[in-house]
Design a protein around this motif. Structure first.
Motif, PDB file in Angstrom:
ATOM      1  N   SER A  40     -14.934  -6.318  -6.712  1.00  0.00           N
ATOM      2  CA  SER A  40     -14.840  -5.239  -7.697  1.00  0.00           C
ATOM      3  C   SER A  40     -15.564  -5.609  -8.984  1.00  0.00           C
ATOM      4  N   THR A  97      -4.143  -8.008  -4.671  1.00  0.00           N
ATOM      5  CA  THR A  97      -5.570  -7.925  -4.977  1.00  0.00           C
ATOM      6  C   THR A  97      -6.266  -6.907  -4.068  1.00  0.00           C
ATOM      7  N   GLY A  99      -4.839  -4.124  -3.278  1.00  0.00           N
ATOM      8  CA  GLY A  99      -4.559  -2.906  -4.036  1.00  0.00           C
ATOM      9  C   GLY A  99      -5.536  -2.720  -5.183  1.00  0.00           C
ATOM     10  N   LEU A 100      -5.909  -3.846  -5.816  1.00  0.00           N
ATOM     11  CA  LEU A 100      -6.859  -3.761  -6.923  1.00  0.00           C
ATOM     12  C   LEU A 100      -8.209  -3.215  -6.462  1.00  0.00           C
ATOM     13  N   PHE A 102      -8.745  -0.919  -4.205  1.00  0.00           N
ATOM     14  CA  PHE A 102      -8.634   0.547  -4.193  1.00  0.00           C
ATOM     15  C   PHE A 102      -8.620   1.093  -5.609  1.00  0.00           C
ATOM     16  N   PHE A 103      -7.887   0.384  -6.472  1.00  0.00           N
ATOM     17  CA  PHE A 103      -7.793   0.840  -7.859  1.00  0.00           C
ATOM     18  C   PHE A 103      -9.181   0.906  -8.492  1.00  0.00           C
ATOM     19  N   PHE A 104      -9.957  -0.170  -8.340  1.00  0.00           N
ATOM     20  CA  PHE A 104     -11.257  -0.195  -9.003  1.00  0.00           C
ATOM     21  C   PHE A 104     -12.240   0.786  -8.345  1.00  0.00           C
ATOM     22  N   ASN A 105     -12.198   0.900  -7.017  1.00  0.00           N
ATOM     23  CA  ASN A 105     -13.091   1.861  -6.357  1.00  0.00           C
ATOM     24  C   ASN A 105     -12.808   3.277  -6.841  1.00  0.00           C
ATOM     25  N   GLU A 106     -11.512   3.607  -6.929  1.00  0.00           N
ATOM     26  CA  GLU A 106     -11.160   4.961  -7.347  1.00  0.00           C
ATOM     27  C   GLU A 106     -11.490   5.165  -8.827  1.00  0.00           C
ATOM     28  N   LEU A 107     -11.299   4.095  -9.612  1.00  0.00           N
ATOM     29  CA  LEU A 107     -11.609   4.179 -11.041  1.00  0.00           C
ATOM     30  C   LEU A 107     -13.095   4.467 -11.258  1.00  0.00           C
TER      31      LEU A 107
END
Lengths: 304, 388
Positions: A40, A97, A99-100, A102-107
């Motif tokens: 990410s 991590t 989960g992170l 997905f978080f950064f991709n979606e962000l």
């Protein structure tokens, strides 16, 4: 001539992988954290560089903005999330991590949209140049190789000649002991993590003109990066360098020559294509299995 | 009191029944790919479809419709779940939106047997055009091989004798190469199958350079194509060896690739610069609403909505008249933005195909311009296997 060109291609892929794996191996080796979200920060580096380069027209400004952005993002993530995971087991770290990712991709999709960003090589580095023997080679890829070697040199000096490097090496070998000697471990961890994500961000910037700048771009490079640090020996930057170059060469040369080899060996061209393509994409993993069967802890394990 | 109660109940019933009959919209379930790197394809299709509804103020063919959108994430099992939900819970009789063949193969055979109509705006695998065709399955885009057949025919017409082929090592990659070879008559200079999702193409480009082909056929959808085009341009080969590919450079991709895509030949059944009233209306409305140039996928979504509208108008929104609805779909009584459009016996389009070339646009970006027509009333290769 083709062989020389393919070796250059392998080197170039290798140094890109090195930039990614140097940070990851430190984090893994010293902090004992499996950080799946390392890709990410590669993506953040590429997105920030692409945006700033498009706004200002200057690749250098893009680079100057992307490196601190990746380092800062890394340190914030370390401070807010990873600190809570050091004493948990690896499964919890993997879950968090992952989960992170997905978080950064979606962000990035929310901030920049789904459309991949445009990023161009600086005009002085675009096009190709003639090397010895009429070999045409893209200037930008040569520049990537150069940057990778410079970073490797820098890291070598950092680790062998400075106090910070000594502490990091000591941390990789025996974490409890340097804590007992009064080194501020939390600060050291944040710095290491920041350094790792900065290198990942640099890899992302270098990747921008070569690859699609899109959400999830870090996920595919992450797998190879893990292969590199396992081959090199977890926690060893020297191992990461050797491992990255080897993986880059094996992957590129297998892709370049295996299909042709199978066409010579097999009668039917369609099954030769199938076998060649399949084996070429497996080559890195086969190589990893071979290395591990001889040296189960990798080539240069940080801890004996 | 009793009479009042009866009257009151009756009134309630009437009031409850009235809106149900008068404004109950026809539900259309859209199973499409909005997440993953390929998510922009579904987004284009959805936006094109929604535009057609908005231009009729919530109606299609004068019938109020409700569009239900679900993201399949490119996963067959997710597509199945969405189909079940749209059919069982929402009682949708029409499904659309399918982008990828693997999702279509999981959804279409299962639902058409239940009498549900599937009108695919993109995915057109050979099985559904041939042996697995069904009276309730329609496709408004193309059979998967078609766009590569166009490139094959174009390469033959250009007199290319020695073409290099590069495609990912998976089913659609193989199908496309087969489509190309069906119409390309020259020699194959080399053939490379890459890993799906590969980022670095340096090894392939070096092999390609040493093979000295007349031209390169590449089928690398989405991000793979962006990577390849950027690296190909940097290698300096784009000056000497032309690139050709099926729908390889849609307007979204061009935005990310920029000048590296200049001159790339790609095939399509539609081009943004078609000067028909229907297309000009579509392009103007799309650009105004979404602030970007539509891609061929958006045009497919729009055409699909308009086709459904023409059939809904024919049955006056009564989806119990399934046979009439099907006959109306078969007639394809709508003005497609691509010009001529009719269905063959396997419910795949019989249409003209073109090649386009990437050029600099007036506004500073890059766009596709029509180069020439390659096929007239082209029929897919599997129609003979279809027994409906």
């Amino acid at each position: 001539m083709l062989v020389v060109e393919q070796i250059l291609n392998g080197l170039q892929l290798g140094v890109m992988l090195f930039l990614m794996s140097a940070g990851l191996t430190l984090v893994f080796g010293i902090m004992r954290v499996i950080n799946l979200a390392h890709g990410s920060f590669y993506m953040i580096g590429a997105y920030v560089a692409a945006t700033v380069t498009a706004r200002t027209g200057s690749f250098l400004l893009g680079l100057a903005a992307a490196l601190p952005a990746a380092a800062l993002a890394g340190m914030v993530v370390e401070f807010l999330i990873l600190r809570r995971l050091y004493h948990r087991d690896h499964l919890d770290q993997v879950l968090a991590t992952f989960g992170l990712i997905f978080f950064f991709n979606e962000l990035t999709r929310m901030i920049w949209g789904r459309r991949p960003l445009f990023m161009e090589a600086p005009s002085r580095l675009s096009g190709s140049v003639e090397l010895v023997g009429g070999l045409q080679y893209p200037v930008y890829r040569l520049a990537v190789i150069l940057v990778g070697i410079l970073v490797a040199l820098f890291l070598y000096l950092l680790f062998s000649r400075t106090r910070l490097g000594m502490r990091i090496r000591a941390g990789a070998t025996n974490r409890e002991m340097i804590g007992a000697l009064g080194v501020n471990i939390p600060l050291l961890y944040t710095l290491i993590f920041g350094l790792g994500t900065l290198l990942a961000g640099l890899a992302g910037v270098m990747a921008g003109p070569l690859f699609a700048v899109e959400a999830g771009m870090g996920d595919s490079v992450l797998i190879l990066t893990f292969v590199v640090i396992v081959i090199g020996g977890i926690g060893s930057v020297r191992g990461a360098f050797i491992g990255a170059i080897l993986v880059g060469l094996v992957d590129t040369l297998a892709r370049a020559f295996l299909p042709a080899l199978f066409r010579h060996l097999l009668a039917s061209p369609s099954s030769a294509d199938r076998m060649g393509a399949a084996l070429a994409s497996m080559s890195v993993y086969i190589f990893m299995a071979l290395v591990l069967s001889v040296k189960p802890a990798g080539l240069f394990p940080a801890r004996e | 009191m009793k009479r009042f109660f009866v009257f009151f109940s009756a009134l309630c019933l009437v009031l409850a029944a009235l809106p149900a009959q008068a404004v109950q919209p026809v539900k259309i379930g859209m199973i499409t790919t909005l997440s993953t790197k390929a998510g922009y394809l579904g987004e284009e299709i959805r936006d094109g479809f929604q535009l057609a509804i908005d231009m009729e103020k919530g109606r299609l063919g004068g019938i109020p419709v409700q569009l239900l959108v679900g993201d399949d994430g490119r996963k067959p099992e997710k597509g199945r779940q969405l189909a079940e939900r749209f059919i069982k819970k929402d009682h949708a009789k029409i499904l659309t939106g399918l982008v990828f063949s693997n999702v279509a193969m999981a959804v279409v055979p299962m639902v058409v047997r239940q009498g549900i109509f599937v009108i695919s705006p993109n995915a057109g695998p050979s099985y559904l055009a041939g042996r697995g065709c069904n009276k309730n399955y329609f496709n408004t885009s193309w059979q998967t091989d078609n766009l590569s057949e166009v490139i094959g025919q174009y390469a033959t017409e250009q007199g290319y004798k020695n073409v290099f082929i590069i495609a990912p090592n998976y089913i659609a990659g193989k199908d496309n190469v087969a489509g190309f070879k069906r119409y390309y008559k020259g020699r194959v200079a080399g053939e490379l199958y890459t890993t799906l999702g590969q980022a670095d193409y340096a090894a392939e480009i070096a092999a390609l350079r040493s093979a000295r082909p007349d031209a390169v056929y590449f089928f690398l959808p989405g991000g793979m194509g962006i990577n390849f085009l950027k690296q190909y341009a940097q290698s300096g080969l784009s000056r000497d060896i032309p690139l050709m590919g099926p729908a390889a450079t849609d307007e979204r991709l061009l935005h990310a690739v920029g000048a590296a895509a200049l001159g790339v030949i790609n095939s399509s059944q539609w081009c943004v610069d078609f000067h028909t009233p229907a297309n000009e209306r579509f392009v103007a409305a799309f650009t105004k609403k979404y602030g970007r140039t539509p891609t061929l996928f958006a045009s497919q979504g729009y055409d699909t909505a308009r086709l459904i509208g023409s059939a809904l108008a024919a049955v006056k929104g009564d989806m119990t008249r399934t046979d009439d609805f099907r006959r109306a779909l078969e007639k394809a009584d709508f003005t497609s933005v691509r010009g001529s459009f009719r269905f063959g016996p396997n419910h795949f389009p019989i249409q003209d195909f073109y090649v386009r070339r990437v050029m600099a646009a007036e506004n500073g970006g890059y766009t596709n311009r029509m180069l020439k027509k390659v096929f007239n009333d082209h029929v897919d290769a599997y129609v003979g296997q279809c027994k409906m």
